[in-house]
Scaffold this motif. Structure first.
Motif, PDB file in Angstrom:
ATOM      1  N   GLU A 208       0.699  -1.512  -0.197  1.00 49.89           N
ATOM      2  CA  GLU A 208       0.025  -0.308  -0.104  1.00 49.89           C
ATOM      3  C   GLU A 208       0.966   1.606   0.233  1.00 49.89           C
ATOM      4  O   GLU A 208       0.527   2.294  -0.607  1.00 49.89           O
ATOM      5  N   ASP A 209       1.782   1.134   0.787  1.00 48.37           N
ATOM      6  CA  ASP A 209       2.665   2.327   0.906  1.00 48.37           C
ATOM      7  C   ASP A 209       3.402   2.696  -0.351  1.00 48.37           C
ATOM      8  O   ASP A 209       3.473   3.729  -0.727  1.00 48.37           O
ATOM      9  N   ILE A 210       3.858   1.603  -1.560  1.00 45.94           N
ATOM     10  CA  ILE A 210       4.360   1.471  -3.004  1.00 45.94           C
ATOM     11  C   ILE A 210       3.398   1.680  -3.890  1.00 45.94           C
ATOM     12  O   ILE A 210       3.392   2.885  -4.773  1.00 45.94           O
ATOM     13  N   HIS A 211       2.263   1.141  -3.444  1.00 45.22           N
ATOM     14  CA  HIS A 211       1.266   2.201  -4.435  1.00 45.22           C
ATOM     15  C   HIS A 211       0.993   3.283  -4.535  1.00 45.22           C
ATOM     16  O   HIS A 211       0.657   3.904  -5.721  1.00 45.22           O
ATOM     17  N   LEU A 212       1.109   3.480  -3.080  1.00 46.80           N
ATOM     18  CA  LEU A 212       0.832   5.515  -3.096  1.00 46.80           C
ATOM     19  C   LEU A 212       1.448   6.004  -3.860  1.00 46.80           C
ATOM     20  O   LEU A 212       1.201   6.924  -4.486  1.00 46.80           O
ATOM     21  N   CYS A 213       2.680   6.238  -3.796  1.00 51.62           N
ATOM     22  CA  CYS A 213       3.975   6.335  -3.713  1.00 51.62           C
ATOM     23  C   CYS A 213       4.139   6.720  -5.823  1.00 51.62           C
ATOM     24  O   CYS A 213       4.261   7.556  -6.473  1.00 51.62           O
ATOM     25  N   LEU A 214       3.649   4.617  -5.670  1.00 53.35           N
ATOM     26  CA  LEU A 214       3.687   5.514  -7.384  1.00 53.35           C
ATOM     27  C   LEU A 214       2.345   6.226  -8.327  1.00 53.35           C
ATOM     28  O   LEU A 214       2.702   6.360  -9.176  1.00 53.35           O
ATOM     29  N   LYS A 215       1.705   6.354  -7.010  1.00 49.69           N
ATOM     30  CA  LYS A 215       0.420   6.721  -7.811  1.00 49.69           C
ATOM     31  C   LYS A 215       0.918   8.006  -8.585  1.00 49.69           C
ATOM     32  O   LYS A 215      -0.064   8.882  -9.216  1.00 49.69           O
ATOM     33  N   ASN A 216       1.060   8.590  -7.364  1.00 54.29           N
ATOM     34  CA  ASN A 216       1.327  10.016  -7.132  1.00 54.29           C
ATOM     35  C   ASN A 216       2.971  10.530  -7.497  1.00 54.29           C
ATOM     36  O   ASN A 216       2.511  11.528  -8.563  1.00 54.29           O
TER      37      ASN A 216
END
Length: 247
Positions: A208-216
């Motif tokens: 979830e941490d990584i997904h949010l960073c990628l999305k941002n």
């Protein structure tokens, strides 16, 4: 960084099948929108995956923070007669190059060495800037579950021909950190040994941490695989393979 450890790294990690790892990465490339020819690798270490991918015909640009690791990687490529690799000393979270690539990769849990989500986001932004449109970002991570259930506070002893190593895992779960305290002895020609001590630190991040960073940052078509497969991965597995695409 890792100057002495670079000299014994390959012997301590000899059980890793780097050829199979490179085969897996190249299969991931086949799922991208664009043909992958040029590859930028962050955290290349002693060049094991780098050389395997270069031997498959990919044009490799490999970056590492350790001059000692890069020296060994360069010597390895030279021994193998591989010419399609450029090595650079640099930091994966702020590396700049006047070139773009079909793919950016980072293998062997290099991303777990980044000390904060801000550093992870800097790495992802750097990777995005280095990619062609439709290019792939491919990297793996150890999961929180692996640190807590597999790595834990174990101690390992390696007694090899010319190397004796004690590797102690020291969890700092309250800070989402794992410290690796490494003491090793390498043998001189006269039979005496040199003692070296080194501590490495890895950090825990969730999908979830990584997904949010990628999305941002603007990546799309993010996929999270159970490492070595194309099956959906989770935080409960040992290693996650992450694939994302630049618009």
């Amino acid at each position: 960084m890792y100057q002495e450890f670079a000299q014994v790294y390959d012997e301590l990690m000899s059980e890793i099948d780097y050829k199979n790892w490179a085969d897996y990465v190249s299969r991931i490339f086949l799922n991208g929108k664009r043909e992958i020819k040029s590859v930028l690798e962050f955290g290349c270490g002693t060049g094991n995956i780098t050389c395997n991918l270069a031997a498959k015909g990919f044009d490799m640009t490999a970056v590492d923070l350790s001059e000692g690791m890069l020296t060994i990687a360069d010597e390895k490529a030279d021994r193998m007669g591989i010419k399609n690799i450029q090595f650079y000393l640099g930091d994966m979270s702020n590396f700049q190059i006047n070139q773009t690539f079909d793919a950016v990769i980072s293998c062997c849990d290099s991303v777990n060495y980044l000390p904060s989500l801000e550093a992870v986001q800097s790495f992802l932004l750097c990777s995005y800037d280095c990619l062609e449109s439709g290019g792939l970002l491919v990297f793996d991570m150890n999961t929180v579950s692996k640190y807590k259930k597999v790595i834990m506070d174990n101690t390992y002893v390696y007694d090899l021909d010319d190397i004796y190593c004690v590797w102690e895992n020291e969890p700092h779960f309250e800070n989402n950190e794992m410290h690796f305290n490494i003491t090793f002895f390498d043998k001189n020609e006269d039979g005496t040994y040199n003692r070296h001590e080194e501590t490495q630190v890895q950090y825990f991040y969730t999908i979830e941490d990584i997904h949010l960073c990628l999305k941002n940052i603007g990546f799309q078509n993010m996929k999270y695989y159970n490492f070595g497969t194309f099956l959906a991965g989770s935080n409960e597995g040992d290693r996650i393979q992450i694939v994302a695409e630049k618009k």
